[in-house]
Motif scaffolding. Sequence first.
Motif, PDB file in Angstrom:
ATOM      1  N   ILE A 215       0.892  -1.161   0.000  1.00 52.56           N
ATOM      2  CA  ILE A 215       0.000   0.000   0.000  1.00 52.56           C
ATOM      3  C   ILE A 215       0.923   1.202   0.000  1.00 52.56           C
ATOM      4  CG2 ILE A 215      -1.849   1.214   1.209  1.00 52.56           C
ATOM      5  CD1 ILE A 215      -2.809  -1.439   2.310  1.00 52.56           C
ATOM      6  N   VAL A 216       1.044   1.839  -1.171  1.00 51.19           N
ATOM      7  CA  VAL A 216       2.193   2.704  -1.424  1.00 51.19           C
ATOM      8  C   VAL A 216       1.759   4.081  -1.911  1.00 51.19           C
ATOM      9  CG1 VAL A 216       2.403   1.765  -3.768  1.00 51.19           C
ATOM     10  CG2 VAL A 216       4.384   2.862  -2.696  1.00 51.19           C
ATOM     11  N   LYS A 217       2.498   5.090  -1.504  1.00 56.47           N
ATOM     12  CA  LYS A 217       2.272   6.460  -1.961  1.00 56.47           C
ATOM     13  C   LYS A 217       2.948   6.655  -3.320  1.00 56.47           C
ATOM     14  CE  LYS A 217       0.886   9.376   0.670  1.00 56.47           C
ATOM     15  NZ  LYS A 217      -0.480   9.814   1.015  1.00 56.47           N
ATOM     16  N   CYS A 218       2.188   7.257  -4.254  1.00 52.71           N
ATOM     17  CA  CYS A 218       2.709   7.550  -5.593  1.00 52.71           C
ATOM     18  C   CYS A 218       2.480   9.023  -5.914  1.00 52.71           C
ATOM     19  CB  CYS A 218       2.020   6.672  -6.644  1.00 52.71           C
ATOM     20  SG  CYS A 218       2.239   4.902  -6.370  1.00 52.71           S
ATOM     21  N   PHE A 219       3.171   9.518  -6.941  1.00 50.17           N
ATOM     22  CA  PHE A 219       3.181  10.956  -7.218  1.00 50.17           C
ATOM     23  C   PHE A 219       3.109  11.197  -8.723  1.00 50.17           C
ATOM     24  CE2 PHE A 219       5.611   9.815  -3.523  1.00 50.17           C
ATOM     25  CZ  PHE A 219       5.198  10.696  -2.535  1.00 50.17           C
ATOM     26  N   ARG A 220       2.207  12.092  -9.134  1.00 50.51           N
ATOM     27  CA  ARG A 220       2.130  12.474 -10.548  1.00 50.51           C
ATOM     28  C   ARG A 220       1.883  13.970 -10.645  1.00 50.51           C
ATOM     29  NH1 ARG A 220      -1.525   7.425 -12.848  1.00 50.51           N
ATOM     30  NH2 ARG A 220       0.017   5.816 -12.356  1.00 50.51           N
ATOM     31  N   ASP A 221       2.698  14.632 -11.437  1.00 51.67           N
ATOM     32  CA  ASP A 221       2.570  16.081 -11.617  1.00 51.67           C
ATOM     33  C   ASP A 221       1.639  16.324 -12.804  1.00 51.67           C
ATOM     34  OD1 ASP A 221       2.826  18.773 -11.632  1.00 51.67           O
ATOM     35  OD2 ASP A 221       4.931  18.825 -12.237  1.00 51.67           O
ATOM     36  N   GLU A 222       0.326  16.195 -12.562  1.00 48.47           N
ATOM     37  CA  GLU A 222      -0.652  16.338 -13.626  1.00 48.47           C
ATOM     38  C   GLU A 222      -1.801  17.222 -13.166  1.00 48.47           C
ATOM     39  OE1 GLU A 222      -2.009  12.382 -14.511  1.00 48.47           O
ATOM     40  OE2 GLU A 222      -2.716  12.021 -12.497  1.00 48.47           O
ATOM     41  N   ASP A 223      -2.619  17.643 -14.124  1.00 45.17           N
ATOM     42  CA  ASP A 223      -3.767  18.468 -13.782  1.00 45.17           C
ATOM     43  C   ASP A 223      -4.705  17.691 -12.874  1.00 45.17           C
ATOM     44  OD1 ASP A 223      -2.759  20.455 -15.374  1.00 45.17           O
ATOM     45  OD2 ASP A 223      -3.919  19.873 -17.138  1.00 45.17           O
ATOM     46  N   LEU A 224      -5.322  18.407 -11.933  1.00 48.44           N
ATOM     47  CA  LEU A 224      -6.077  17.745 -10.883  1.00 48.44           C
ATOM     48  C   LEU A 224      -7.574  17.865 -11.118  1.00 48.44           C
ATOM     49  CD1 LEU A 224      -3.980  19.004  -7.863  1.00 48.44           C
ATOM     50  CD2 LEU A 224      -3.632  16.975  -9.248  1.00 48.44           C
ATOM     51  N   ALA A 550      -6.259  12.338   4.701  1.00 44.20           N
ATOM     52  CA  ALA A 550      -6.204  13.161   5.907  1.00 44.20           C
ATOM     53  C   ALA A 550      -5.841  14.609   5.590  1.00 44.20           C
ATOM     54  CB  ALA A 550      -5.199  12.568   6.905  1.00 44.20           C
ATOM     55  N   PHE A 551      -4.837  14.806   4.746  1.00 43.43           N
ATOM     56  CA  PHE A 551      -4.379  16.165   4.437  1.00 43.43           C
ATOM     57  C   PHE A 551      -4.243  16.312   2.919  1.00 43.43           C
ATOM     58  CE2 PHE A 551      -2.787  15.099   8.687  1.00 43.43           C
ATOM     59  CZ  PHE A 551      -3.386  16.115   9.419  1.00 43.43           C
ATOM     60  N   PRO A 552      -5.360  16.566   2.220  1.00 41.90           N
ATOM     61  CA  PRO A 552      -5.334  16.623   0.756  1.00 41.90           C
ATOM     62  C   PRO A 552      -4.858  17.971   0.232  1.00 41.90           C
ATOM     63  CG  PRO A 552      -7.554  17.010   1.537  1.00 41.90           C
ATOM     64  CD  PRO A 552      -6.709  16.758   2.764  1.00 41.90           C
ATOM     65  N   LYS A 553      -4.586  18.001  -1.076  1.00 38.69           N
ATOM     66  CA  LYS A 553      -4.265  19.232  -1.787  1.00 38.69           C
ATOM     67  C   LYS A 553      -5.536  19.739  -2.486  1.00 38.69           C
ATOM     68  CE  LYS A 553       0.254  18.551  -1.120  1.00 38.69           C
ATOM     69  NZ  LYS A 553       0.215  17.358  -0.294  1.00 38.69           N
ATOM     70  N   ASN A 554      -5.541  21.030  -2.854  1.00 40.92           N
ATOM     71  CA  ASN A 554      -6.680  21.559  -3.601  1.00 40.92           C
ATOM     72  C   ASN A 554      -6.451  21.372  -5.100  1.00 40.92           C
ATOM     73  OD1 ASN A 554      -4.951  23.599  -4.445  1.00 40.92           O
ATOM     74  ND2 ASN A 554      -5.971  25.223  -3.320  1.00 40.92           N
ATOM     75  N   ASN A 555      -7.327  21.944  -5.938  1.00 45.64           N
ATOM     76  CA  ASN A 555      -7.245  21.741  -7.384  1.00 45.64           C
ATOM     77  C   ASN A 555      -6.022  22.380  -8.019  1.00 45.64           C
ATOM     78  OD1 ASN A 555      -9.451  20.110  -7.627  1.00 45.64           O
ATOM     79  ND2 ASN A 555     -10.851  21.730  -8.259  1.00 45.64           N
ATOM     80  N   SER A 556      -5.342  23.242  -7.265  1.00 42.73           N
ATOM     81  CA  SER A 556      -4.092  23.836  -7.752  1.00 42.73           C
ATOM     82  C   SER A 556      -2.880  23.101  -7.206  1.00 42.73           C
ATOM     83  CB  SER A 556      -4.022  25.321  -7.349  1.00 42.73           C
ATOM     84  OG  SER A 556      -5.107  26.041  -7.889  1.00 42.73           O
ATOM     85  N   GLY A 557      -3.108  21.992  -6.540  1.00 41.30           N
ATOM     86  CA  GLY A 557      -2.000  21.228  -5.972  1.00 41.30           C
ATOM     87  C   GLY A 557      -1.413  21.848  -4.726  1.00 41.30           C
ATOM     88  N   ARG A 558      -2.159  22.731  -4.056  1.00 40.62           N
ATOM     89  CA  ARG A 558      -1.652  23.414  -2.869  1.00 40.62           C
ATOM     90  C   ARG A 558      -2.211  22.774  -1.607  1.00 40.62           C
ATOM     91  NH1 ARG A 558       1.274  27.665  -3.824  1.00 40.62           N
ATOM     92  NH2 ARG A 558       1.379  28.065  -1.582  1.00 40.62           N
ATOM     93  N   ASP A 559      -1.373  22.704  -0.589  1.00 39.94           N
ATOM     94  CA  ASP A 559      -1.820  22.374   0.755  1.00 39.94           C
ATOM     95  C   ASP A 559      -2.142  23.693   1.439  1.00 39.94           C
ATOM     96  OD1 ASP A 559      -1.909  21.889   3.569  1.00 39.94           O
ATOM     97  OD2 ASP A 559      -0.872  19.985   3.240  1.00 39.94           O
TER      98      ASP A 559
END
Length: 581
Positions: A215-224, A550-559
């Motif tokens: 159960i792994v964290k992954c990362f993609r720099d794409e439009d949200l 628990a701590f998501p980002k918004n549609n601009s990828g910001r916390d």
Amino acid sequence: MLRTHTCGELRLSHVGQQVTLCGWVQRVRDKGGLIWIDLRDRYGITQLLIEETSAAPELVQAARGLGREFVVQAAGEVIERVSKNNKIPTGDIEIRLRELTVLNSAKVPPFLIEDETDGGDDLRMKYRYLDLRRNVVRQNLELRHRMAKATRDYMDSMGFLEVETPVLIKSTPEGARDFVVPSRLNPGEFYALPQSPQTFKQILMVAGFDRYFQIVKCFRDEDLRADRQPEFTQIDCEMSFVTQEDILNTFEGLVKYLFKTIKGIEFGNFRRMSYADAMRLYGSDKPDLRFGMQFTELNDVAKGKGFQVFDGAELVVGICAEGCAEFTRKQLDELTEFVKRPQIGAKGLVYVQYKTDGTFKSSVDKFFTQDDLMQWAVKMNAKPGDLMLVLSGEINATRKQLNELRLEMGNRLGLRNKDVYEPLWVLDFPLVEWGEEEQRWFAMHHPFTSPKPEDITLLDSNPGEVRANAYDMVINGVEVGGGSIRIFDRELQAKMFRLLGFTDEQARAQFGFLMEAFEYGAPPHGGIAFGFDRLCSLFGGAESIRDFIAFPKNNSGRDMMIDSPSPIADEQLRELNIKVV
């Protein structure tokens, strides 16, 4: 412990006991001679009672000084409530207070800490620690916990090992954009954060770990959007010495186990559908099967009647909406405007109302007779009282447009019930797709997907017709997982890289370690990855995955809470050998 019980566990069986609770003040109701305090913690709410005539003056004064979200310790006797509340588990009892200690005061929160809050998305994300106190959000994270535990239980029972793979890896050009991390110790060089542990899990198969999961964290720099975050969680799995059928059975078993364990729902065998049929019948590789409205192609009965919109089209295709013949002109105009929206892109919409008296009224009566329209109805299995909706144009674009219209009709007619689940395997995807802009082939899934053995000979002559040994699991129109049987032969993998436009040098630079591993006895292997956040939101009946993180980002990828991403100090940039502008 500062407490003897939680705010969710006291019942009538505890009446007469002296207890101590700790939590946050939900609300205070002062009725003059009586003061009630609702005390909340993660486990529930318990009502506290102060009777002014018998309570100590300092206790009454302390209670009247409380504000919302004060943190308090409360001690007293459990008594039976006179006016019971059957909406909460502790509604049969209350605590007659003898002692109240304020552990910490609190500012007035910027929104109501209630199931139905007055806080907008950005405000709640800025104060996420307050939002997490709300029952609905907490329950979502409890569901996520149970899903993770059940996943591990099932995978362990099937002999899988959970193995952690690196987070700082090598950047690869295929797929979405990588998040990159500069290396201080290796100036001018960069790590990438993993979009998936794909190559590492294949290496584990070469290493003999024949059943891996993580159960792994992954990362993609794409439009949200609602079902995407820049960092997300996968249930990542791989198996050796298996066929596609073994993979489907094993992970259909996982999802059945999750539904039974978490929701008490049992399924028979999941439906299966080829990619070609999914596109032909639904215009989507992730069709929502909770309702019908399969596509019907009408080229043979709609063309050649002088209606140029149809005559000049590659495809004329429609859906039948049962019982909708009496849609008003306003409703039909709304549907026309819907398909003409830029994100859908249709030029217009043809409708045919099959009236209950057996006649037809359409937007193309000028070009088609009643007999012509009856031929449409026969092909579409329409009956009096139904509404036929038809689009035309280039094949792929028109199918996608009609898919959007079908889903919109499903929404309008209330056919997409979030409490009904229709799982499906979609099989036999194309191995590659042509990129017109780049003028080259791209992998439909990823470069390590194996072609169907019987299609390998087409790689040289007709790559677009090669089917992949790949599969997606779709539930209610949402792709929740996807995978494939992998290439494990070095020569076939090299051929695949060449087809995708890699030079031998580029392939060696990017994936040389994997190619070399294949020379040391790679077993046949395959796997799958499930979007864990998506699965959680599906089980929770929600559109967005944010409330299950628990701590998501918004549609601009910001916390919004920690205000990230943010600039870093010039000194840090210099240490990383990055030029300060």
